[in-house]
Motif scaffolding. Sequence first.
Motif, PDB file in Angstrom:
ATOM      1  N   PRO A   1      12.922   4.574   0.422  1.00 41.34           N
ATOM      2  CA  PRO A   1      11.492   4.875   0.336  1.00 41.34           C
ATOM      3  C   PRO A   1      11.061   5.115  -1.102  1.00 41.34           C
ATOM      4  O   PRO A   1      11.886   5.416  -1.972  1.00 41.34           O
ATOM      5  CB  PRO A   1      11.358   6.156   1.160  1.00 41.34           C
ATOM      6  CG  PRO A   1      12.666   6.845   0.956  1.00 41.34           C
ATOM      7  CD  PRO A   1      13.685   5.721   0.917  1.00 41.34           C
ATOM      8  N   GLN A   2       9.756   5.025  -1.326  1.00 41.81           N
ATOM      9  CA  GLN A   2       9.218   5.405  -2.632  1.00 41.81           C
ATOM     10  C   GLN A   2       9.403   6.897  -2.859  1.00 41.81           C
ATOM     11  O   GLN A   2       9.578   7.341  -3.992  1.00 41.81           O
ATOM     12  CB  GLN A   2       7.737   5.056  -2.722  1.00 41.81           C
ATOM     13  CG  GLN A   2       7.443   3.577  -2.672  1.00 41.81           C
ATOM     14  CD  GLN A   2       5.953   3.329  -2.804  1.00 41.81           C
ATOM     15  OE1 GLN A   2       5.295   3.887  -3.688  1.00 41.81           O
ATOM     16  NE2 GLN A   2       5.406   2.500  -1.927  1.00 41.81           N
ATOM     17  N   TRP A   3       9.354   7.671  -1.769  1.00 39.46           N
ATOM     18  CA  TRP A   3       9.467   9.124  -1.858  1.00 39.46           C
ATOM     19  C   TRP A   3       9.763   9.669  -0.471  1.00 39.46           C
ATOM     20  O   TRP A   3       9.314   9.108   0.531  1.00 39.46           O
ATOM     21  CB  TRP A   3       8.147   9.680  -2.379  1.00 39.46           C
ATOM     22  CG  TRP A   3       8.045  11.174  -2.423  1.00 39.46           C
ATOM     23  CD1 TRP A   3       8.551  11.993  -3.388  1.00 39.46           C
ATOM     24  CD2 TRP A   3       7.374  12.024  -1.490  1.00 39.46           C
ATOM     25  NE1 TRP A   3       8.236  13.300  -3.101  1.00 39.46           N
ATOM     26  CE2 TRP A   3       7.507  13.341  -1.942  1.00 39.46           C
ATOM     27  CE3 TRP A   3       6.670  11.791  -0.310  1.00 39.46           C
ATOM     28  CZ2 TRP A   3       6.972  14.429  -1.258  1.00 39.46           C
ATOM     29  CZ3 TRP A   3       6.137  12.875   0.371  1.00 39.46           C
ATOM     30  CH2 TRP A   3       6.284  14.167  -0.108  1.00 39.46           C
ATOM     31  N   LEU A   4      10.529  10.746  -0.411  1.00 39.70           N
ATOM     32  CA  LEU A   4      10.807  11.414   0.857  1.00 39.70           C
ATOM     33  C   LEU A   4      10.980  12.895   0.585  1.00 39.70           C
ATOM     34  O   LEU A   4      11.563  13.285  -0.429  1.00 39.70           O
ATOM     35  CB  LEU A   4      12.072  10.847   1.510  1.00 39.70           C
ATOM     36  CG  LEU A   4      12.413  11.409   2.895  1.00 39.70           C
ATOM     37  CD1 LEU A   4      12.896  10.302   3.814  1.00 39.70           C
ATOM     38  CD2 LEU A   4      13.403  12.540   2.834  1.00 39.70           C
ATOM     39  N   ARG A   5      10.462  13.702   1.512  1.00 38.49           N
ATOM     40  CA  ARG A   5      10.734  15.142   1.474  1.00 38.49           C
ATOM     41  C   ARG A   5      11.005  15.613   2.891  1.00 38.49           C
ATOM     42  O   ARG A   5      10.551  15.005   3.866  1.00 38.49           O
ATOM     43  CB  ARG A   5       9.583  15.936   0.867  1.00 38.49           C
ATOM     44  CG  ARG A   5       8.431  16.183   1.806  1.00 38.49           C
ATOM     45  CD  ARG A   5       7.421  17.168   1.232  1.00 38.49           C
ATOM     46  NE  ARG A   5       6.255  17.197   2.105  1.00 38.49           N
ATOM     47  CZ  ARG A   5       5.160  17.869   1.833  1.00 38.49           C
ATOM     48  NH1 ARG A   5       5.066  18.544   0.706  1.00 38.49           N
ATOM     49  NH2 ARG A   5       4.146  17.859   2.665  1.00 38.49           N
TER      50      ARG A   5
ATOM     51  N   VAL B   1       0.849  -1.188   0.000  1.00 36.22           N
ATOM     52  CA  VAL B   1       0.000   0.000   0.000  1.00 36.22           C
ATOM     53  C   VAL B   1       0.887   1.241   0.000  1.00 36.22           C
ATOM     54  O   VAL B   1       1.830   1.323   0.773  1.00 36.22           O
ATOM     55  CB  VAL B   1      -0.908   0.023   1.260  1.00 36.22           C
ATOM     56  CG1 VAL B   1      -1.745   1.277   1.308  1.00 36.22           C
ATOM     57  CG2 VAL B   1      -1.768  -1.211   1.334  1.00 36.22           C
ATOM     58  N   ALA B   2       0.562   2.216  -0.849  1.00 33.41           N
ATOM     59  CA  ALA B   2       1.284   3.485  -0.841  1.00 33.41           C
ATOM     60  C   ALA B   2       0.613   4.418   0.166  1.00 33.41           C
ATOM     61  O   ALA B   2      -0.553   4.768   0.020  1.00 33.41           O
ATOM     62  CB  ALA B   2       1.293   4.102  -2.230  1.00 33.41           C
ATOM     63  N   TYR B   3       1.333   4.772   1.204  1.00 34.45           N
ATOM     64  CA  TYR B   3       0.826   5.665   2.244  1.00 34.45           C
ATOM     65  C   TYR B   3       1.964   6.560   2.717  1.00 34.45           C
ATOM     66  O   TYR B   3       3.135   6.252   2.517  1.00 34.45           O
ATOM     67  CB  TYR B   3       0.221   4.881   3.416  1.00 34.45           C
ATOM     68  CG  TYR B   3       1.213   3.992   4.144  1.00 34.45           C
ATOM     69  CD1 TYR B   3       1.857   4.436   5.300  1.00 34.45           C
ATOM     70  CD2 TYR B   3       1.509   2.712   3.688  1.00 34.45           C
ATOM     71  CE1 TYR B   3       2.764   3.623   5.972  1.00 34.45           C
ATOM     72  CE2 TYR B   3       2.405   1.895   4.350  1.00 34.45           C
ATOM     73  CZ  TYR B   3       3.032   2.362   5.491  1.00 34.45           C
ATOM     74  OH  TYR B   3       3.925   1.557   6.156  1.00 34.45           O
TER      75      TYR B   3
ATOM     76  N   PRO C   1       6.832   4.944   2.511  1.00 34.53           N
ATOM     77  CA  PRO C   1       7.731   3.822   2.709  1.00 34.53           C
ATOM     78  C   PRO C   1       7.794   2.884   1.507  1.00 34.53           C
ATOM     79  O   PRO C   1       6.821   2.720   0.776  1.00 34.53           O
ATOM     80  CB  PRO C   1       7.143   3.078   3.916  1.00 34.53           C
ATOM     81  CG  PRO C   1       6.252   4.066   4.586  1.00 34.53           C
ATOM     82  CD  PRO C   1       5.752   4.964   3.503  1.00 34.53           C
ATOM     83  N   GLY C   2       8.949   2.305   1.348  1.00 34.02           N
ATOM     84  CA  GLY C   2       9.143   1.209   0.415  1.00 34.02           C
ATOM     85  C   GLY C   2       9.192  -0.063   1.249  1.00 34.02           C
ATOM     86  O   GLY C   2       8.270  -0.359   2.017  1.00 34.02           O
TER      87      GLY C   2
END
Length: 154
Positions: A110-114, A37-39, A69-70
């Motif tokens: 991670p899939q994405w981080l900022r 799940v992408a959260y 999270p990945g």
Amino acid sequence: MTQDIYQNLTQLGGATRLPESPEQAELERVPNPQADVAYMVRFTAPEFTSLCPITGQPDFAHLMIDYVPGPWLVESKSLKLFLGSFRNHGAFHEDCTVSIARRLVDFLEPQWLRIGGYWYPRGGIPIDVFWQSGPVPAGVWVPDQGVPPYRGRG
């Protein structure tokens, strides 16, 4: 879900000393049990401190770390200790902010981080530093960080 995903954690549940430096700080992670799940996860550090590398005077920031999270989740006590290790670390605001983000990206995949580094004024000028690893994954709700531009932040 079984507890065995937590078996390798060494800092949680006991007294742990603050690391002397960010390089000595040990981040810990656990497998993401919701990896399908992408959260988004948000960490807020409103009392972040580091030192000016020239004067040695303290610098203060409100950090906002958002990540999708990945395969891994960061263990929050290890993150707290990592961020606390900057207390005696001399670096400019930009270096602190981006270094934190890059270390988390390298460690967590991670899939994405900022990160938003909202630094309090020194010499009358607040410095805000923003960095992200790429575009936000489709379908993930990313709320505003909610920290207004400096006007006597509080």
